[in-house]
Design an enzyme around this catalytic site. Structure first.
Site, PDB file in Angstrom:
ATOM      1  CG  HIS A 230      42.549  44.172  43.378  1.00 18.77           C
ATOM      2  ND1 HIS A 230      43.648  43.434  43.802  1.00 18.77           N
ATOM      3  CD2 HIS A 230      41.890  43.365  42.511  1.00 18.77           C
ATOM      4  CE1 HIS A 230      43.639  42.255  43.209  1.00 18.77           C
ATOM      5  NE2 HIS A 230      42.590  42.187  42.424  1.00 18.77           N
ATOM      6  NE  ARG A 231      41.939  44.394  51.450  1.00 17.17           N
ATOM      7  CZ  ARG A 231      41.791  43.725  52.587  1.00 17.17           C
ATOM      8  NH1 ARG A 231      42.412  44.120  53.692  1.00 17.17           N
ATOM      9  NH2 ARG A 231      41.026  42.661  52.643  1.00 17.17           N
ATOM     10  CG  ASP A 232      46.966  40.465  46.022  1.00 17.52           C
ATOM     11  OD1 ASP A 232      48.156  40.852  46.106  1.00 17.52           O
ATOM     12  OD2 ASP A 232      46.658  39.268  45.889  1.00 17.52           O
ATOM     13  CG  MET A 233      45.512  46.603  42.107  1.00 16.22           C
ATOM     14  SD  MET A 233      44.673  45.822  40.704  1.00 16.22           S
ATOM     15  CE  MET A 233      45.696  46.348  39.336  1.00 16.22           C
ATOM     16  CG  ASN A 237      46.672  39.026  41.588  1.00 12.43           C
ATOM     17  OD1 ASN A 237      46.763  37.827  41.339  1.00 12.43           O
ATOM     18  ND2 ASN A 237      46.640  39.491  42.828  1.00 12.43           N
TER      19      ASN A 237
END
Length: 398
Positions: A230-233, A237
């Site tokens: 995901h890289r943006d947990m 979000n």
């Protein structure tokens, strides 16, 4: 040790137990397929209430988004020629701004029973809401080479993840486009961001934090099973719907490359394949509080490991109400104390907000500066704190 009864989810991917490995050089991510985008049109038409409420006339309304690249079936005007049911969306109000446009609340509509001539007699409410990301094509073109977040890739990834059928991933319904805008129609979550619930409470009790943490892990399990990072947990979000939590905002997602037995790079998670690390991606990946140290230092990274690091930060915030550090770098004294010197329990004791010993042990083992020493998803799921049966089920997502 099985985690299935604890999490109530399908079996974990075999790769959930694989630790970080640097035996193979890092590789580029695998691209997603092109997004499926249909032609759309905003029209003005008559809307009626739901049949359950008597289908009374609401009025002639603007901003009804319809698909216009398929014709209705001659035998049933409520369906397209391909057999799918016709839905339209009445864009009602703006919920928030976004980089490429905005997010809107919309009512889902279906075709009302046609008149005697077979003409569309208007639309009626289904009783369901949807969320629509309205994206300006002009901004997509002007910002495409300046931002890491890619709205087209987000649609591709969301469509890819929707195939899992998981209730813990935001569902892509349809993507429509006209000359000026791209409309990504998504399932609607009625409870807002999980972050808002933490902020409102100050912090969660451990039984409540355990409930939401397991919800987060269910979404992570889907990502890992499909080989996606995901890289943006973040808590921002995770959207709450009733008593479930869904992962949203897939604009930074990557498909993780694997090495098969013949030495070929493959995209699927399959038995015998070896997960590869990813090439460094720059510092703009995610929110500063949640970034792993290897992302901050612009080093190659393991996609599973950085998502689990962010999950550790999320759990820390849920049980304390504050982030563990400002940025995961040695210059931050709290990062130095907790993640490098491994004195997280002492730091929390000094703050007079220490959770249980098992919770601090889980946090310490997730928030380790060296990614090779962090817990895997299987280990997190099997940790005594996660498996504890003392769980507080929220009411109406609170």
């Amino acid at each position: 040790m099985s985690t299935f009864s604890t999490l109530g989810t399908p079996p974990l991917s075999p790769h959930s137990s694989h630790p970080y490995s640097s035996l193979h050089p890092p590789a580029s991510s695998i691209g997603f397929s092109q997004p499926s985008i249909s032609s759309g049109l905003r029209i003005r038409h008559t809307i009626y209430d739901t049949p359950q409420r008597g289908s009374t006339l609401i009025g002639l309304k603007d901003n009804i988004l319809v698909r216009n690249d398929l014709q209705p079936s001659p035998s049933n005007p409520r369906y397209y020629e391909d057999g799918t049911e016709i839905f339209a969306y009445w864009i009602y109000k703006k919920l928030k701004k976004a980089i490429y446009g905005g997010v809107y609340l919309a009512y889902e509509l279906r075709v009302k029973v046609p008149n005697e001539k077979g003409e569309n007699g208007g639309y009626e409410l289904t009783g369901n809401y949807v969320a629509i990301k309205k994206i300006e094509w002009g901004k997509v073109r002007s910002l495409s080479n300046r931002l890491i977040e890619d709205p087209l890739k987000e649609i591709s990834c969301t469509q890819f993840l929707t195939t899992s059928g998981s209730p813990h991933i935001l569902k892509a319904l349809v993507a429509l486009s006209d000359e000026k805008y791209l409309y990504s129609v998504l399932s609607y979550c009625n409870g807002g961001e999980l972050f808002d619930h933490v902020e409102k409470s100050g912090r969660f009790s451990e039984p409540l934090a355990r409930y939401w943490f397991k919800e987060i892990l269910k979404g992570i399990q889907v990502l890992q099973t499909l080989g996606v990072c995901h890289r943006d947990m973040s808590l921002e979000n995770m959207m709450v719907h009733n008593s479930s939590a869904l992962i949203i905002d897939m604009g930074m997602c990557l498909r993780i490359p694997y090495l098969d037995s013949g030495g070929n790079i493959v995209s699927g998670v399959s038995s015998g394949a070896v997960r590869r690390c990813l090439l460094k991606a720059g510092r703009g990946c995610g929110k500063p509080n949640y970034m792993s140290p290897e992302i901050v230092a612009e080093k190659p990274f393991d996609g599973f490991s950085i998502d689990l690091w962010a999950c550790g930060v999320m759990l820390f915030i849920m049980v304390t109400g504050v982030p563990p550090f400002d940025r995961a770098q040695p210059q931050d004294p709290r990062f130095q104390m907790s993640a490098i010197n491994r004195q997280l329990s002492q730091m929390l004791t000094n703050w007079n907000m220490a959770p249980s010993d098992t919770c601090m042990d889980l946090l310490q083992r997730m928030l380790v500066a060296n990614p090779a020493e962090r817990l895997t998803l299987e280990e997190v799921c099997n940790h005594p704190w996660t498996r504890d049966s003392n769980v507080s089920v929220p009411r109406h997502g609170t």
